[in-house]
Write a protein that holds these residues in place. Sequence first.
Motif, PDB file in Angstrom:
ATOM      1  N   ILE A   1       0.695  -0.880   1.131  1.00 48.65           N
ATOM      2  CA  ILE A   1       0.837  -1.392  -0.015  1.00 48.65           C
ATOM      3  C   ILE A   1      -0.647  -1.698  -0.638  1.00 48.65           C
ATOM      4  O   ILE A   1      -1.349  -2.547   0.582  1.00 48.65           O
ATOM      5  CB  ILE A   1       1.943  -2.201  -0.954  1.00 48.65           C
ATOM      6  CG1 ILE A   1       1.904  -2.413  -1.612  1.00 48.65           C
ATOM      7  CG2 ILE A   1       2.099  -3.462   0.706  1.00 48.65           C
ATOM      8  CD1 ILE A   1       3.130  -3.326  -2.032  1.00 48.65           C
ATOM      9  N   SER A   2      -1.472  -0.770  -1.826  1.00 47.58           N
ATOM     10  CA  SER A   2      -2.564  -1.344  -1.937  1.00 47.58           C
ATOM     11  C   SER A   2      -2.628  -2.796  -2.596  1.00 47.58           C
ATOM     12  O   SER A   2      -1.502  -3.726  -2.665  1.00 47.58           O
ATOM     13  CB  SER A   2      -2.181  -0.808  -3.516  1.00 47.58           C
ATOM     14  OG  SER A   2      -3.636  -0.632  -3.701  1.00 47.58           O
ATOM     15  N   TRP A   3      -3.855  -2.994  -2.179  1.00 50.40           N
ATOM     16  CA  TRP A   3      -4.397  -4.751  -2.587  1.00 50.40           C
ATOM     17  C   TRP A   3      -3.912  -4.923  -4.402  1.00 50.40           C
ATOM     18  O   TRP A   3      -3.678  -5.933  -4.123  1.00 50.40           O
ATOM     19  CB  TRP A   3      -5.648  -4.967  -1.847  1.00 50.40           C
ATOM     20  CG  TRP A   3      -6.810  -4.479  -2.919  1.00 50.40           C
ATOM     21  CD1 TRP A   3      -7.168  -2.954  -2.890  1.00 50.40           C
ATOM     22  CD2 TRP A   3      -7.721  -4.503  -4.167  1.00 50.40           C
ATOM     23  NE1 TRP A   3      -7.727  -2.773  -3.880  1.00 50.40           N
ATOM     24  CE2 TRP A   3      -8.284  -4.036  -4.861  1.00 50.40           C
ATOM     25  CE3 TRP A   3      -7.774  -6.038  -5.088  1.00 50.40           C
ATOM     26  CZ2 TRP A   3      -8.931  -4.201  -6.358  1.00 50.40           C
ATOM     27  CZ3 TRP A   3      -8.020  -6.386  -6.038  1.00 50.40           C
ATOM     28  CH2 TRP A   3      -9.010  -5.974  -6.653  1.00 50.40           C
ATOM     29  N   SER A   4      -4.474  -3.734  -4.788  1.00 46.81           N
ATOM     30  CA  SER A   4      -4.065  -4.107  -6.573  1.00 46.81           C
ATOM     31  C   SER A   4      -3.057  -4.443  -6.313  1.00 46.81           C
ATOM     32  O   SER A   4      -1.655  -3.785  -6.148  1.00 46.81           O
ATOM     33  CB  SER A   4      -5.100  -3.237  -7.362  1.00 46.81           C
ATOM     34  OG  SER A   4      -4.548  -2.326  -7.065  1.00 46.81           O
ATOM     35  N   THR A   5      -2.941  -5.125  -8.129  1.00 46.36           N
ATOM     36  CA  THR A   5      -0.906  -5.172  -8.463  1.00 46.36           C
ATOM     37  C   THR A   5      -0.868  -4.065  -9.080  1.00 46.36           C
ATOM     38  O   THR A   5       0.790  -4.432  -9.648  1.00 46.36           O
ATOM     39  CB  THR A   5      -1.677  -6.303  -9.687  1.00 46.36           C
ATOM     40  OG1 THR A   5      -2.492  -6.485 -10.910  1.00 46.36           O
ATOM     41  CG2 THR A   5      -2.429  -7.869  -9.282  1.00 46.36           C
ATOM     42  N   SER A   6      -1.004  -3.181  -8.959  1.00 48.14           N
ATOM     43  CA  SER A   6      -0.751  -1.755  -8.973  1.00 48.14           C
ATOM     44  C   SER A   6       0.076  -1.305  -8.510  1.00 48.14           C
ATOM     45  O   SER A   6       1.159  -0.927  -8.521  1.00 48.14           O
ATOM     46  CB  SER A   6      -1.646  -0.495  -9.214  1.00 48.14           C
ATOM     47  OG  SER A   6      -1.987  -0.148  -7.650  1.00 48.14           O
ATOM     48  N   GLY A   7       0.356  -2.049  -7.224  1.00 47.29           N
ATOM     49  CA  GLY A   7       1.535  -2.249  -6.108  1.00 47.29           C
ATOM     50  C   GLY A   7       2.083  -0.254  -5.464  1.00 47.29           C
ATOM     51  O   GLY A   7       2.769  -0.256  -5.633  1.00 47.29           O
ATOM     52  N   SER A   8       0.507   0.505  -5.427  1.00 42.35           N
ATOM     53  CA  SER A   8       1.323   1.535  -5.233  1.00 42.35           C
ATOM     54  C   SER A   8       1.609   1.460  -3.159  1.00 42.35           C
ATOM     55  O   SER A   8       0.390   1.050  -2.545  1.00 42.35           O
ATOM     56  CB  SER A   8      -0.215   2.081  -5.645  1.00 42.35           C
ATOM     57  OG  SER A   8      -1.640   2.150  -4.954  1.00 42.35           O
ATOM     58  N   THR A   9       2.182   2.760  -3.438  1.00 41.51           N
ATOM     59  CA  THR A   9       3.232   2.816  -1.504  1.00 41.51           C
ATOM     60  C   THR A   9       2.269   3.598  -1.449  1.00 41.51           C
ATOM     61  O   THR A   9       2.232   4.520  -2.174  1.00 41.51           O
ATOM     62  CB  THR A   9       4.080   2.149  -1.661  1.00 41.51           C
ATOM     63  OG1 THR A   9       4.730   3.137  -2.745  1.00 41.51           O
ATOM     64  CG2 THR A   9       4.624   0.606  -2.269  1.00 41.51           C
ATOM     65  N   TYR A  10       2.647   4.058  -0.218  1.00 47.36           N
ATOM     66  CA  TYR A  10       2.293   5.141   0.940  1.00 47.36           C
ATOM     67  C   TYR A  10       3.225   5.072   1.837  1.00 47.36           C
ATOM     68  O   TYR A  10       3.532   3.536   3.014  1.00 47.36           O
ATOM     69  CB  TYR A  10       0.599   5.029   1.215  1.00 47.36           C
ATOM     70  CG  TYR A  10       0.790   6.843   1.526  1.00 47.36           C
ATOM     71  CD1 TYR A  10      -0.365   7.148   3.478  1.00 47.36           C
ATOM     72  CD2 TYR A  10       0.829   7.982   0.986  1.00 47.36           C
ATOM     73  CE1 TYR A  10      -0.699   7.888   3.441  1.00 47.36           C
ATOM     74  CE2 TYR A  10       0.050   8.556   1.914  1.00 47.36           C
ATOM     75  CZ  TYR A  10      -0.581   9.222   2.891  1.00 47.36           C
ATOM     76  OH  TYR A  10      -1.078  10.050   3.851  1.00 47.36           O
ATOM     77  N   TYR A  11       3.490   6.539   2.493  1.00 41.01           N
ATOM     78  CA  TYR A  11       4.633   6.555   3.673  1.00 41.01           C
ATOM     79  C   TYR A  11       4.291   7.235   4.467  1.00 41.01           C
ATOM     80  O   TYR A  11       3.724   8.504   4.384  1.00 41.01           O
ATOM     81  CB  TYR A  11       6.042   6.366   2.645  1.00 41.01           C
ATOM     82  CG  TYR A  11       6.637   4.896   2.321  1.00 41.01           C
ATOM     83  CD1 TYR A  11       5.942   5.279   0.924  1.00 41.01           C
ATOM     84  CD2 TYR A  11       6.890   3.789   3.093  1.00 41.01           C
ATOM     85  CE1 TYR A  11       6.898   4.049   0.134  1.00 41.01           C
ATOM     86  CE2 TYR A  11       7.430   3.170   2.073  1.00 41.01           C
ATOM     87  CZ  TYR A  11       7.054   3.113   0.596  1.00 41.01           C
ATOM     88  OH  TYR A  11       7.476   1.509   0.522  1.00 41.01           O
ATOM     89  N   ALA A  12       4.391   7.088   6.024  1.00 37.83           N
ATOM     90  CA  ALA A  12       4.688   7.713   6.878  1.00 37.83           C
ATOM     91  C   ALA A  12       5.937   9.000   6.071  1.00 37.83           C
ATOM     92  O   ALA A  12       7.011   8.620   5.978  1.00 37.83           O
ATOM     93  CB  ALA A  12       4.334   7.644   8.471  1.00 37.83           C
ATOM     94  N   ASP A  13       5.900  10.703   6.330  1.00 40.90           N
ATOM     95  CA  ASP A  13       6.803  11.492   6.132  1.00 40.90           C
ATOM     96  C   ASP A  13       8.438  10.546   7.555  1.00 40.90           C
ATOM     97  O   ASP A  13       9.594  11.046   6.522  1.00 40.90           O
ATOM     98  CB  ASP A  13       6.430  12.704   6.664  1.00 40.90           C
ATOM     99  CG  ASP A  13       5.123  13.642   5.980  1.00 40.90           C
ATOM    100  OD1 ASP A  13       5.242  14.332   5.847  1.00 40.90           O
ATOM    101  OD2 ASP A  13       5.237  12.906   4.720  1.00 40.90           O
ATOM    102  N   SER A  14       7.902  10.181   8.109  1.00 41.79           N
ATOM    103  CA  SER A  14       8.729  10.106   8.909  1.00 41.79           C
ATOM    104  C   SER A  14      10.039   9.066   8.138  1.00 41.79           C
ATOM    105  O   SER A  14      10.979   8.719   9.162  1.00 41.79           O
ATOM    106  CB  SER A  14       9.167  10.154  10.361  1.00 41.79           C
ATOM    107  OG  SER A  14       7.695   8.473  10.776  1.00 41.79           O
ATOM    108  N   VAL A  15       9.172   8.309   7.852  1.00 46.00           N
ATOM    109  CA  VAL A  15       9.918   6.973   6.483  1.00 46.00           C
ATOM    110  C   VAL A  15      10.689   7.221   5.376  1.00 46.00           C
ATOM    111  O   VAL A  15      11.471   6.027   4.571  1.00 46.00           O
ATOM    112  CB  VAL A  15       9.838   5.711   7.497  1.00 46.00           C
ATOM    113  CG1 VAL A  15       9.549   5.456   8.911  1.00 46.00           C
ATOM    114  CG2 VAL A  15       8.366   5.446   6.361  1.00 46.00           C
TER     115      VAL A  15
END
Length: 129
Positions: A51-65
């Motif tokens: 999850i990003s440091w900024s308050t945008s709250g952007s997230t990123y996931y591995a395909d497996s999860v």
Amino acid sequence: QVQLVESGGGRAQAGGSLRLSCAASGRTFSRYAMGWFRQAPGAEREFVASISWSTSGSTYYADSVKGRFTISRDYAKNTVYLQMNSLKPEDTAVYYCAAERYMAAQSLGTLSPGSVDYWGQGTQVTVSS
């Protein structure tokens, strides 16, 4: 600098849920991208979610999860969470919390584990079939 302490690991049945927590020390929590990695026995450490440091709250996931796990952060509590649903036996691993300063979620997700600056001590997750 930041210190990270994980909690919430344990055992679950396949299809069950667990929530991991990572408490960060210091007053600069908001400046860090936060992530979760995992390492199964005999395997290399791999990225799970970030999850990003900024308050945008952007997230990123591995395909497996993707679609099963959700990462979130609470700035008031200096804590990042990993909600794990629909667990599978292959999710069994030691889960590590990670932090990198001023980084986007995807950047942390594509960073080599050897390049991550801050790690927690890890928490064991075991999923039985």
